[in-house]
Design a protein around this motif. Sequence first.
Motif, mmCIF file in Angstrom:
data_model
loop_
_atom_site.group_PDB
_atom_site.id
_atom_site.type_symbol
_atom_site.label_atom_id
_atom_site.label_comp_id
_atom_site.label_asym_id
_atom_site.label_seq_id
_atom_site.Cartn_x
_atom_site.Cartn_y
_atom_site.Cartn_z
ATOM 1 N N VAL A 91 36.668 74.506 -1.959
ATOM 2 C CA VAL A 91 35.614 73.669 -1.367
ATOM 3 C C VAL A 91 34.419 74.546 -1.006
ATOM 4 N N GLU A 92 34.712 75.681 -0.407
ATOM 5 C CA GLU A 92 33.653 76.625 -0.021
ATOM 6 C C GLU A 92 32.853 77.072 -1.245
ATOM 7 N N ASN A 93 33.576 77.400 -2.297
ATOM 8 C CA ASN A 93 32.908 77.937 -3.492
ATOM 9 C C ASN A 93 32.136 76.876 -4.276
ATOM 10 N N SER A 94 32.497 75.604 -4.079
ATOM 11 C CA SER A 94 31.837 74.548 -4.857
ATOM 12 C C SER A 94 30.349 74.414 -4.532
ATOM 13 N N GLY A 95 29.949 74.891 -3.371
ATOM 14 C CA GLY A 95 28.532 74.795 -3.003
ATOM 15 C C GLY A 95 27.750 76.067 -3.264
ATOM 16 N N ALA A 96 28.425 77.072 -3.820
ATOM 17 C CA ALA A 96 27.781 78.381 -3.989
ATOM 18 C C ALA A 96 26.527 78.311 -4.857
ATOM 19 N N THR A 97 26.592 77.569 -5.958
ATOM 20 C CA THR A 97 25.448 77.510 -6.879
ATOM 21 C C THR A 97 24.205 76.937 -6.198
ATOM 22 N N VAL A 98 24.387 75.855 -5.451
ATOM 23 C CA VAL A 98 23.256 75.204 -4.769
ATOM 24 C C VAL A 98 22.671 76.118 -3.698
ATOM 25 N N PHE A 99 23.552 76.762 -2.931
ATOM 26 C CA PHE A 99 23.072 77.630 -1.854
ATOM 27 C C PHE A 99 22.376 78.882 -2.405
ATOM 28 N N ASN A 100 22.887 79.395 -3.507
ATOM 29 C CA ASN A 100 22.243 80.563 -4.129
ATOM 30 C C ASN A 100 20.859 80.194 -4.671
ATOM 31 N N LYS A 101 20.748 78.981 -5.190
ATOM 32 C CA LYS A 101 19.443 78.506 -5.689
ATOM 33 C C LYS A 101 18.443 78.412 -4.535
ATOM 34 N N TYR A 102 18.913 77.918 -3.407
ATOM 35 C CA TYR A 102 18.044 77.819 -2.223
ATOM 36 C C TYR A 102 17.543 79.211 -1.812
ATOM 37 N N LYS A 103 18.465 80.176 -1.735
ATOM 38 C CA LYS A 103 18.081 81.531 -1.332
ATOM 39 C C LYS A 103 17.088 82.149 -2.325
ATOM 40 N N SER A 104 17.363 81.929 -3.593
ATOM 41 C CA SER A 104 16.479 82.489 -4.623
ATOM 42 C C SER A 104 15.070 81.903 -4.533
ATOM 43 N N ASP A 105 14.999 80.592 -4.313
ATOM 44 C CA ASP A 105 13.682 79.948 -4.215
ATOM 45 C C ASP A 105 12.940 80.384 -2.955
ATOM 46 N N MET A 106 13.664 80.577 -1.867
ATOM 47 C CA MET A 106 13.016 81.038 -0.636
ATOM 48 C C MET A 106 12.458 82.445 -0.820
ATOM 49 N N ASP A 107 13.215 83.305 -1.506
ATOM 50 C CA ASP A 107 12.726 84.663 -1.780
ATOM 51 C C ASP A 107 11.484 84.621 -2.681
ATOM 52 N N SER A 108 11.539 83.748 -3.661
ATOM 53 C CA SER A 108 10.397 83.633 -4.586
ATOM 54 C C SER A 108 9.160 83.110 -3.871
ATOM 55 N N LEU A 109 9.377 82.194 -2.914
ATOM 56 C CA LEU A 109 8.253 81.668 -2.146
ATOM 57 C C LEU A 109 7.604 82.781 -1.329
ATOM 58 N N GLY A 110 8.429 83.639 -0.751
ATOM 59 C CA GLY A 110 7.898 84.745 0.038
ATOM 60 C C GLY A 110 7.120 85.732 -0.810
ATOM 61 N N LYS A 111 7.471 85.828 -2.085
ATOM 62 C CA LYS A 111 6.797 86.755 -2.992
ATOM 63 C C LYS A 111 5.659 86.074 -3.766
ATOM 64 N N GLY A 112 5.486 84.787 -3.476
ATOM 65 C CA GLY A 112 4.424 84.049 -4.147
ATOM 66 C C GLY A 112 4.748 83.699 -5.583
ATOM 67 N N LYS A 113 6.025 83.673 -5.942
ATOM 68 C CA LYS A 113 6.418 83.402 -7.322
ATOM 69 C C LYS A 113 6.815 81.940 -7.555
ATOM 70 N N THR A 114 6.822 81.151 -6.517
ATOM 71 C CA THR A 114 7.138 79.726 -6.667
ATOM 72 C C THR A 114 6.345 78.941 -5.637
ATOM 73 N N ASP A 115 6.376 77.616 -5.758
ATOM 74 C CA ASP A 115 5.585 76.790 -4.839
ATOM 75 C C ASP A 115 6.484 76.133 -3.783
ATOM 76 N N VAL A 116 5.812 75.550 -2.787
ATOM 77 C CA VAL A 116 6.525 74.922 -1.671
ATOM 78 C C VAL A 116 7.342 73.728 -2.140
#
Length: 224
Positions: A91-116
């Motif tokens: 159950v814990e691992n089933s959400g890993a992909t979504v949570f990793n996507k969130y972290k990646s997008d937040m990092d990209s936002l901080g670097k100006g590589k993606t939009d809000v």
Amino acid sequence: MKKPVYKKWWFWVIIVIVISGIGNMGKDKEENKNASDTGTKQSTPVDATQKSTPEKKIETPVAVSDPKKEAADKKMKQQLVINFENTFFSVENSGATVFNKYKSDMDSLGKGKTDVLTVYGSTKDAKDTALSLMSQYNELEVPNALPSEVKDLLEQSKRHLATAYYSKSEAFNSVLSYLDEQKPSYMNDFEENIKLADQDTMQGVLKLMQAKEKVGLKITEKKK
């Protein structure tokens, strides 16, 4: 010349009285004997069946331990806990992909590589996933065949994880509010909820490890 005593009338009267007294004494003795015999007979039980019968002692059979049966029972309980653990982490691992996507997008936002807008979408997905995982942990079944103390530990374990994902959903909700309004206070709420989620996650895993120990599984033992 005087008459002999036996020729006097009063002599024979005395003789009769003495003989009569002796006869009465014999009769009294006979009556006393009869009365004694009657009393003895009355004190004797009439029915021999009235004698008390000693109670039979019922011996309780002593349970004999069966090493093979005990070993099989222990192995069965261990497997049930291992199965629960596997589901727990799946159950814990089933959400890993979504949570990793969130972290990646937040990092990209901080670097100006993606939009809000992109980050907003991944954050909303993370929130929905957290709520879904919360429901899955609440619905996770604990095997009834386990001892009560082990079941209690597993129940606590899944409740902690359900609470942890509720806190995570609230944390993601704070991020959404921050993206909408740009208020720093929302990020403070995010950090507080993430901290609560981490605490409940640790408690949930701890209870699971305690349940494993109760059935004789080593903490370092790999899942099957």
